[in-house]
Design an enzyme around this catalytic site. Structure first.
Site, mmCIF file in Angstrom:
data_model
loop_
_atom_site.group_PDB
_atom_site.id
_atom_site.type_symbol
_atom_site.label_atom_id
_atom_site.label_comp_id
_atom_site.label_asym_id
_atom_site.label_seq_id
_atom_site.Cartn_x
_atom_site.Cartn_y
_atom_site.Cartn_z
ATOM 1 N N ASP A 514 0.508 -1.135 -0.192
ATOM 2 C CA ASP A 514 -0.767 0.388 0.025
ATOM 3 C C ASP A 514 1.267 0.975 -0.132
ATOM 4 O O ASP A 514 2.302 1.179 0.579
ATOM 5 C CB ASP A 514 -0.624 0.488 1.157
ATOM 6 N N ASP A 708 -1.704 -1.187 5.979
ATOM 7 C CA ASP A 708 -1.458 0.320 7.924
ATOM 8 C C ASP A 708 -3.283 0.652 7.917
ATOM 9 O O ASP A 708 -3.519 1.101 9.068
ATOM 10 C CB ASP A 708 -0.878 0.823 8.122
ATOM 11 N N ASP A 712 -7.601 -1.615 4.069
ATOM 12 C CA ASP A 712 -6.484 -2.748 3.689
ATOM 13 C C ASP A 712 -6.693 -4.015 4.227
ATOM 14 O O ASP A 712 -6.166 -4.887 4.420
ATOM 15 C CB ASP A 712 -5.102 -2.601 4.465
#
Length: 810
Positions: A514, A708, A712
């Site tokens: 990410d 995080d 996600d």
């Protein structure tokens, strides 16, 4: 002489100050567990339990009054029981236990099987390396005391984990082992003198009466060794057989018991051969091997043990006197309560989780996060229990205690990871019982064969076959390596929360990142606010934006929350993952988020009003209401300094790297170009990220995902190995197989390399165990290995496996 615990009778460790007033006298306690139990007994008026008992006992069944199921007490459970985040009504609970009496992998299997069969037990796993167990149960269906009783009925002692008591138990285990070894060692030296005389005398002119006398001397020397030193083997074997399990101590006990009984019969009847020297020698070597293995096992689990000892025994609590001035009172850390104010002097360890309310300093959190540089702390900053105050005095407020602290959660997750079994370990455990049955069959066949070849040698050849084989090495191959590897990672700031994580990490072919908070620091800051409405001021727009984002954990939301100290109070707040938030204020609907999301409310015709000229590393957030754009907010983030080096390292290892982000294309492109990531996608919703991961998996890729945020969580759950950043949301961490506590991406390539080393060492251990048994059994069956030599071989086989696994600690 060491002071004894008034409750259980174990020695009170030096430096502890636990006590309870019983019958108007302060009585010493060895740990917080005994202190808590004793206090509940006193509070419920059950001190007759102490008045009428005849002796102190360390058995859990003796330490709990029959009329009070003490471990079911809610107040007592606060110190060692946690309630998972996903528990609906608080009935689902988790606890860490210590099991006494574990001697081999079969003991672990037996306990796990019996406890899991209890109605209401959701999960139960035992870590052979540390003898600690993780229990998860439904308190509405079964009580903790019922589980402890079931374990006690099996023949083992179980009690809530307590770090103070752990030291005492380790010392007790070591002392008992040394006493058994000492007696067996003395017996071995003494029995060899008449044994040598017997061997020489049988081939000389020694009289039968003297030979018979020497046999009786050997019997007298050997009997205490069998009854005391060898008792541990017999007890374990009987416990296994009662439950229909064939553990490693079954053939060992058969070998020792049959050799001793045959020798006694030969002595009483003055006929046949005696094997007293062999009995004592392989008892000594087996005990010595297990003692060395125990030391290596304790060393393998020392990371978890070190974590539980981080918290200090005492704390300085600040209290107001009659004049309203602060007074300092040094108390036991176990007496702290939520909301207490505590003074932390430079060099002192922080006793619990909390926040700074006065002072400025820095805290060394390296033991917990692996980050070597102290982190600055000022008013409002969070403090982690177990970290060390470095520079100046701080006054903190206690926010979390006991099992709810970060340190406790780390220990709990580490226990879970070390006790969960990878596929190789499950196969080994299933094979061990069958291996013992096969071994018994082979021993019988060898005895029968030698009876026809040379009856005088048949018995001791069969004994050698029973003793030399070692299924323990097979069962130890994976747990020892897994414990050492997870301990090493924890020291580096990488917490493995699932047992399969390292096994799968070694096979990773594709790593997906990410962007915000992962490849970048995630510390976004609003660098520009552009008001697009003539009806509102910048201050009013900031208040609206802060109010809409008030409940979000996303890094962008947290940056916008800082815009106003007086945010508007919205109702009917709803969020659309990866897009934005909607809410109502005075019956008027507002949205904040991506341009496309807000445009659905404002209307496409007004899209040209909102044009934010952000640079490639900036992110634009839009605020609007029906048919009106209100403002744009430009935020900027910074790429992590170690990200480029880490990604280059992954590529050099032949691992593919991708970037999947919900951010705007300009920002994603800038980050991917700066880091050399060719495969990057922007403006992805969680469902899009999930579909992308599943597509990679369908192509045969083994995918690791690092993220995080709350958005996600779905894709983390779907990845083969999921890794959450240490500062990420609780939901992301709950979905993750590993947590990067240090937030240092350079630990990712090294973790993959360590996982590959772990797999290699596990294969080496299995290879050694299989090759050893394939060589040892034929040698013993052919009569080339004496019983005492077989005992050395068996002990060394287990020890080699553990020592090989300890290489992973480096």
């Amino acid at each position: 002489m060491a002071t004894e615990c008034f409750h259980c009778g174990l020695p009170v460790p030096k430096g502890t100050s636990y006590s309870v007033q019983i019958n108007k006298e302060e009585q010493p306690m060895c740990c917080i567990g005994c202190q808590s139990v004793a206090q509940v007994i006193v509070d419920n008026g059950l001190t007759d339990f102490y008045n009428h008992r005849t002796t102190k006992s360390t058995k859990p069944s003796d330490l709990i009054p029959a009329e009070l199921q003490i471990y079911d007490n809610e107040a007592l459970q606060e110190s060692f029981v946690s309630i998972p985040n996903d528990a609906q009504d608080g009935s689902i609970r988790e606890a860490s236990l210590i099991l006494e009496g574990i001697v081999c992998a079969a003991c672990v299997w037996l306990n796990e099987r019996n406890v899991k069969q209890l109605e209401g037990v959701i999960d139960f796993r035992v870590n052979y390396s540390t003898h600690r167990a993780s229990l998860k149960w439904d308190n509405s269906k079964i009580k903790l005391s019922d589980v402890l009783k079931a374990i006690a009925d099996t023949g083992y002692n179980a009690h809530p984990f307590d770090p103070g008591r752990l030291d005492t138990l380790h010392q007790k285990e070591k002392s008992a082992a040394l006493r058994r070894i000492a007696l067996a060692g003395i017996g071995m030296m003494q029995v060899m003198m008449p044994a040598i005389a017997i061997y020489l005398g049988e081939n000389s002119d020694m009289t039968d009466s003297m030979l018979h006398f020497l046999r009786w001397i050997s019997l007298i020397i050997t009997t205490p060794v069998v009854l005391y030193s060898s008792r541990v083997f017999f007890t374990s074997a009987w416990r296994d057989l009662k439950r229909g399990v064939f553990g490693m101590d079954v053939p060992v006990s058969l070998a020792i018991g049959s050799a001793y009984i045959a020798s006694v019969w030969a002595t009483l009847t003055n006929s046949g051969e005696v094997y007293f020297d062999s009995v004592v020698m392989f008892t000594f070597f087996l005990l010595l091997g297990r003692f060395l293995e125990m030391g290596a096992r304790h060393k393998a689990g020392q990371v978890a043990d070190a974590l539980v000892r981080l918290l200090p025994q005492t704390a300085t609590r600040l209290e107001k006197d009659a004049k309203g001035n602060d007074t300092q009172n040094v108390i036991a850390a176990s007496e702290l309560a939520l909301g207490d104010r505590v003074l932390i002097k430079p060099g002192e360890t922080i006793p619990a989780d909390g926040s700074v309310i006065e002072g400025t300093s820095s805290a060394n959190e390296s033991v917990l996060t692996g980050e070597s540089m102290p982190r600055p702390k000022t008013v409002g900053d969070a403090l982690i229990g177990g970290s060390v105050n470095v520079e100046s005095p701080l006054t903190m407020q206690i926010d979390k205690l006991g099992d709810s602290t970060l340190l406790s959660s780390i220990i709990r997750l580490l226990d879970r990871a070390q006790s969960e079994k990878p596929n190789l370990a499950k196969f080994a455990d299933r094979s061990a019982g069958l291996f013992v049955l096969l071994l018994l069959g082979i021993a019988v066949a060898v005895f029968a064969t030698w009876w026809f070849i040379d009856p005088s040698r048949a018995f001791w050849v069969a004994l050698s076959v029973l003793v030399i084989t070692c299924p323990c090495a097979l069962s130890l191959a994976t747990p020892a390596a897994l414990t050492a590897a997870t301990g090493n990672l924890t020291e580096q700031g990488v917490l493995a929360t699932r047992g399969h994580a390292l096994e799968t990490l070694a096979k990773i072919t594709h790593v997906i990142f990410d962007k915000t908070g992962t490849l970048t620091y995630g510390r976004l800051k609003v660098i520009k606010t552009q008001v697009l409405s003539d009806d509102l001021s910048k201050k009013q727009c900031n208040a609206l934006a802060s109010g809409l984002e008030a409940s979000s954990e996303h890094p962008i939301a947290q940056a916008i929350q800082q815009l106003s100290s007086k945010p508007q109070n919205f109702v009917q707040l709803s969020s659309e993952s990866g897009r934005g938030v909607e809410g109502k204020l005075n019956n008027k609907t507002y949205r904040i988020g991506t341009q496309s999301y807000v445009a659905e409310l404002v209307g496409e015709n007004n899209l040209k009003q909102a044009k934010s000229e952000t640079t490639s590393l900036e992110t634009a957030v839009y605020l609007g209401t029906k048919k009106q754009w209100l403002a744009t907010f430009d935020l900027q983030d910074e790429i992590r300094k170690e990200a480029k080096q880490s990604i280059d390292k992954l590529k050099s290892m032949g691992i593919k790297v991708s970037l999947l982000s919900g951010d705007n294309p300009q920002a994603v492109k800038a980050v991917s170009q700066a880091l050399g990531i060719e495969n990057a996608s922007a403006e992805l919703l969680p469902a899009d990220k999930l579909a992308q991961v599943q597509q990679y998996q369908s192509q045969g890729e083994v995918v690791a995902m690092i993220g995080d945020g709350v958005n996600d969580a779905p894709v983390l759950a779907a990845a083969d190995v999921s890794i959450a950043m240490g500062s990420g949301s609780q939901l992301a961490q709950a979905s993750a197989d590993m947590i990067l506590l240090s937030e240092n991406l350079s630990q990712l390539p090294s973790s993959i390399q360590l996982s590959k080393r772990m797999q290699s060492i596990i294969r080496q251990n299995f290879g050694w165990a299989i090759v050893y048994n394939f060589i040892a059994i034929p040698l013993a069956a052919m009569g080339w290995v004496l019983p005492w030599m077989a005992a050395i071989g068996m002990s060394m086989s287990s020890l080699v496996v553990v020592l090989n696994a300890l290489r992973l600690k480096k």
